[in-house]
Structure formats: structure tokens, C-alpha cells
Design a protein around this motif. Sequence first.
Motif, PDB file in Angstrom:
ATOM      1  N   SER A  24      -4.721   9.060   3.826  1.00  0.00           N
ATOM      2  CA  SER A  24      -4.586   8.686   2.438  1.00  0.00           C
ATOM      3  C   SER A  24      -3.634   7.596   1.984  1.00  0.00           C
ATOM      4  O   SER A  24      -3.246   7.226   2.573  1.00  0.00           O
ATOM      5  N   TYR A  26       1.203  -1.136   0.060  1.00  0.00           N
ATOM      6  CA  TYR A  26      -0.094  -0.252   0.013  1.00  0.00           C
ATOM      7  C   TYR A  26       0.929   0.801   0.213  1.00  0.00           C
ATOM      8  O   TYR A  26       1.680   1.252   0.530  1.00  0.00           O
ATOM      9  N   ARG A  27       0.292   2.595  -0.653  1.00  0.00           N
ATOM     10  CA  ARG A  27       1.111   3.617  -0.242  1.00  0.00           C
ATOM     11  C   ARG A  27       0.190   4.830   0.301  1.00  0.00           C
ATOM     12  O   ARG A  27      -0.980   4.630   0.217  1.00  0.00           O
ATOM     13  N   THR A  28       0.622   5.292   1.519  1.00  0.00           N
ATOM     14  CA  THR A  28      -0.101   6.002   2.734  1.00  0.00           C
ATOM     15  C   THR A  28       0.792   6.986   2.847  1.00  0.00           C
ATOM     16  O   THR A  28       2.024   6.916   2.530  1.00  0.00           O
ATOM     17  N   GLN A  39      -3.556   3.692  -0.776  1.00  0.00           N
ATOM     18  CA  GLN A  39      -3.900   3.459  -2.009  1.00  0.00           C
ATOM     19  C   GLN A  39      -3.545   2.174  -1.992  1.00  0.00           C
ATOM     20  O   GLN A  39      -2.462   1.568  -1.710  1.00  0.00           O
ATOM     21  N   ALA A  55       4.184  10.113   0.087  1.00  0.00           N
ATOM     22  CA  ALA A  55       3.431   9.101  -0.260  1.00  0.00           C
ATOM     23  C   ALA A  55       4.704   7.666  -0.002  1.00  0.00           C
ATOM     24  O   ALA A  55       6.037   8.150  -0.333  1.00  0.00           O
TER      25      ALA A  55
END
Length: 383
Positions: A172, A92-94, A174, A120
Amino acid sequence: MKLIIPYFLLACAGISDSQGLSAQCAGNTAALTVSHDTTVTGNGNASHLFSIPKFDPSVGTLLSVDIKSVVHLSYAYSLENQDTANNQSHTYRTKIVRTDDIYSTALDPGSINAVNQTPAVMSPLLAPLQTLNYGPALMSYSLSNSITDNRMTNFLGQGTNDFDYENGTSASVQGPLPYGLNFASATDTTLFSVTYRYCPASLLSADLLFFSAAVQAGNEVLLNWRQAAVDPNRFYNVEVSPDGRTYHSLGDIIENRDGNYAFTYAGGANGTLFFRIRENNVSGAVKYSNLRLISFDAAAGNKMKVYPSLLSGGDVHVVLPLKGPWQLFLFSLDGRRIMEAKLLDSFTGLLSLPAGLRNGIYLVQAVNRMSSDRQTSRIVVRH
């Protein structure tokens, strides 16, 4: 199994419309400044109300109003891969996203807002039901705005200007669904300041006894001043300004024998006017009086009032400047119409907020169906 990823410090430059001008005052002297600031702490999602004193125009000529906010934030959360149905591991990208919105009627028709975020970060491969702890993420940034246009008039006079400061912090993500995102902790510190840059006033000679301005019937303004020492070669210009910066002459008055002077301004106006006396001496020397500020009641009575401005639900009360066929609207900031109400012939109305309205900023608008007069205000919903 749990993993922990620490975030690094993010320093953001912020936004500004300042031109970086180092304006000089008379005699090539540097401008002076006076600042008002306050510091508040919060949990990353909060609403603060700041009341800042206006600038006294008798002190000098205002050059700019510099608004600044310095924010320090710590934020932590956890992310869990919940893809048990497929038994798949995922990456995941956070990142952390922070929004700041500063609103005041003194800033109309604009506001100050900004979005800051960390870069990110790619997570390691997470197995199903594996949790990754993020943070604490540290963000430090500032946002600033230098006002040099006609809105400076809103910062002159007595009393205060209120600033409604809204901030929100979120993570956030992704990556493939499903996943679980859980808030852990957040703390922030905000230093909010308003700085006035100005040139000090040049006063009339020491023997000036007084200078006054008062509203008369029909929105006329009566100016009075008196000199104790009479100089037959001296004369005065009466000057007026709509913004406290640019003046034009209303007329000349020659020095008389008793040193008492009266001048009536019959131009009429709404809003605020600034008056001063320009003293012209035979030597060629020119000096200026302190400013006198006049606020006409018509301006205050010509605006819609909305209350409460901060609420969690219920009714929004709207008081309109005059009786008429008004249409009331509630809009979100992205322009979506939430609701409306029609008034047949009234100067008061209610908007009953729908259940489940999300936290945020909303616009209340009133449109007179006969004259097309349009009034806009703002409310904040916070559950």
C-alpha cells in the motif's frame, strides 16, 4: 540511484472469540485434546484446501473446536518516483497488507477473516526516476477462533470438513502520482490446525454387548442394545440431542429378564441427531453409553450444490434442491450484484462468468420466486 529500506519483524496478536475457558470434565479432570494440522508454503497470494477429519462422538463430549492459523511471510517490492513531467521529488508512505479468509460450510453462517499490516514507513525524498527497494518485510502473526455454539454439530461424525483458505499480500502506497510499484518477491508459510477439546466418554458396564441405531421407514430411528448380565433393579433412560451436548429423555425402560432392548424414536428430523443410553443402577451410580449419530438424508438433499468452486472462468453449474422458478445471482463480497439468471421451472442452471472478472471470492445465491427459499454458496475465482 537505488535505495534499500529493510523492514522489521511484525508480530500480530491475531483475532479470537475464545473465552479462555478451562472447562473441567467429570471428577474435576481436565479436558483432553486432539489436533489435526498441516503446513503449506506459497507466494503470498494463494488458495489452499484443507480436509480435516471430524470428531468421533463415541470418543467423548465435544467442548470446543479451536481453529488456528500461524503465518510467516517475507515480502519485497520496489517503488519508483515517475513524476518526470513536473520534475518533482516526493516522499511516500508504504506498508505491507496481508489478508486471510477461511471458509467452510462447517462455519456457516460465518467465516474467519483478518487483515494484518506493517506500520507505515516514510521514504526519503525521491528524485524523478529514483527507485527505492523495500524489504524483505517480515510478518509473523496468528489468527484463531474457538467455536462453542451449535456449529459444533458440523464437526461431529465420520468423514471430513473442507476448509478453503484464501490469502493475499500487497503493498500500500500513499503519495503523489505518478509512481511505479513493482513486486519483487514473496514467500509465506502457513500452519493451519483444528483442535478438538473434549471430555472422554463414560461407558456402560463391561458386560454391555452392543448398542446400535438405524434409520427406519418414515425417518424413525430404531435403537437396540443388550446386556449380558441382568440386574432386576436397573433401568435405562433413552436420550437424544440435536448437537451432541444437550440431551433430553425420550423415556425409561425397566431391566428385563433377557437383557435385550429396543426403542423406536418417531420424532422425525432433518440433519443430525445423537442418541445415548443412560444406565441407572440401584446403587445410584449413573453411566452413559457411547453415542450413536444418525444423519437424515433429507438434510443433505435440501441444499444447493455449486461446482466447480474454484475456477478461472467459464460456467458455474448450480444444482438446486427441487424443481421450481429460481432466480440465480452472483455477488461480490461487498454486496455488488455481478450478474443474474432466471430459471422458469428447473432444478439446474448455469452462470457464465463475465470476462475480466477479478480474482477473489464471490457468492452464488438462488432465490425461489414462489416459496422465497434462499440458498447461498461460494466460489473462488483465481486466474
